[in-house]
Design a protein around this motif. Structure first.
Motif, PDB file in Angstrom:
ATOM      1  N   LEU A   1      12.179  -5.508  -1.980  1.00 16.94           N
ATOM      2  CA  LEU A   1      10.814  -5.097  -1.661  1.00 16.94           C
ATOM      3  C   LEU A   1      10.699  -3.586  -1.534  1.00 16.94           C
ATOM      4  N   ARG A   2      11.752  -2.920  -1.063  1.00 14.36           N
ATOM      5  CA  ARG A   2      11.724  -1.455  -1.001  1.00 14.36           C
ATOM      6  C   ARG A   2      11.598  -0.870  -2.405  1.00 14.36           C
ATOM      7  N   THR A   3      12.348  -1.419  -3.338  1.00 18.92           N
ATOM      8  CA  THR A   3      12.261  -0.968  -4.727  1.00 18.92           C
ATOM      9  C   THR A   3      10.878  -1.251  -5.310  1.00 18.92           C
ATOM     10  N   ALA A   4      10.349  -2.440  -5.000  1.00 16.92           N
ATOM     11  CA  ALA A   4       9.034  -2.809  -5.518  1.00 16.92           C
ATOM     12  C   ALA A   4       7.934  -1.912  -4.958  1.00 16.92           C
TER      13      ALA A   4
ATOM     14  N   TRP B   1       3.653  -3.515   8.528  1.00 18.88           N
ATOM     15  CA  TRP B   1       4.381  -4.765   8.270  1.00 18.88           C
ATOM     16  C   TRP B   1       4.373  -5.164   6.798  1.00 18.88           C
ATOM     17  N   ARG B   2       3.459  -4.613   6.036  1.00 23.94           N
ATOM     18  CA  ARG B   2       3.161  -5.176   4.719  1.00 23.94           C
ATOM     19  C   ARG B   2       4.306  -5.046   3.714  1.00 23.94           C
ATOM     20  N   ALA B   3       4.533  -6.146   2.994  1.00 22.32           N
ATOM     21  CA  ALA B   3       5.542  -6.200   1.929  1.00 22.32           C
ATOM     22  C   ALA B   3       6.934  -5.838   2.437  1.00 22.32           C
ATOM     23  N   LYS B   4       7.237  -6.275   3.655  1.00 23.27           N
ATOM     24  CA  LYS B   4       8.564  -6.063   4.241  1.00 23.27           C
ATOM     25  C   LYS B   4       9.080  -7.391   4.785  1.00 23.27           C
TER      26      LYS B   4
END
Length: 210
Positions: free
Chosen positions: A199-202, A121-124
């Motif tokens: 967030l995917r880029t990060a 779940w994290r950072a999504k």
């Protein structure tokens, strides 16, 4: 009703790659309204574009209610269920939770799935499609926001709330007030895509330190 409705095999972290969205169907009750609500939402999401949709129906995920203690070994039933669902959660860039409201909260099966996982779940980002009674499932969503915050996920501000689906849905399973509900769904999906791509880029540039 678990299915993968992806229309693209594109992978990568560039901003143009389709966002991989796992749609979690939270109700496991017989006679549930979740099937009609989910089918309607998927139709809106497909027309929205830019999404690879993977439907995960919790009625088909046989996770035990009792998790092993620290260092314990899950029983074979848990191992098989996790092998089927965990990689799909890990591969997702974002989530949409389709949930009813039960007693001012959300289904136990959904909480169980959340508790069996951590890093997935994290950072999504997470969006919500809720339904039920006059409140439209909003109290379930408010509690889920607190749970996802503890799991280091980001919930988008706008959600889709279907009030009294047993009278608000037509024979085809679509909401009767399509202008309002589709507008809400498009707004939520727009926010989900923005956060999902950011967030995917990060995460690709710098692993999340949760």
């Amino acid at each position: 009703m678990s299915e993968n409705t992806s229309t693209s095999t594109t992978t990568g972290t560039d901003a143009t790659a389709p966002l991989r969205v796992a749609v979690l169907v939270g109700s496991v009750r017989e006679g549930r309204h979740a099937d009609a609500v989910t089918d309607w939402f998927l139709g809106v999401a497909r027309r929205h574009g830019g999404l690879d949709l993977d439907v995960i129906d919790l009625a088909e995920v046989d996770l035990p209610l009792v998790m092993p203690g620290w260092g314990g070994t899950p029983d074979p039933r848990a191992t098989a269920a996790l092998a089927g669902v965990s990689p799909r959660l890990a591969a997702a860039d974002a989530f949409v939770v389709v949930t009813p409201e039960y007693n001012h909260s959300f289904p136990a099966a959904l909480k169980n799935l959340l508790d069996w996982h951590r890093e997935e779940w994290r950072a999504k980002p997470v969006g919500f499609v809720s339904y039920g009674g006059l409140g439209g499932g909003l109290r379930a969503v408010e509690q889920l926001r607190m749970v996802f915050a503890e799991l280091h996920a980001t919930t988008v501000r706008d959600s889709v709330s279907l009030h009294g689906p047993w009278s608000g849905l037509g024979p085809d399973g679509a909401p009767r007030d399509t202008a309002v509900t589709e507008g809400a769904a498009k707004g939520m999906l727009g926010q989900l895509q923005w956060w999902g791509r950011a967030l995917r880029t990060a995460r690709a540039a710098l692993p999340y330190q949760g």
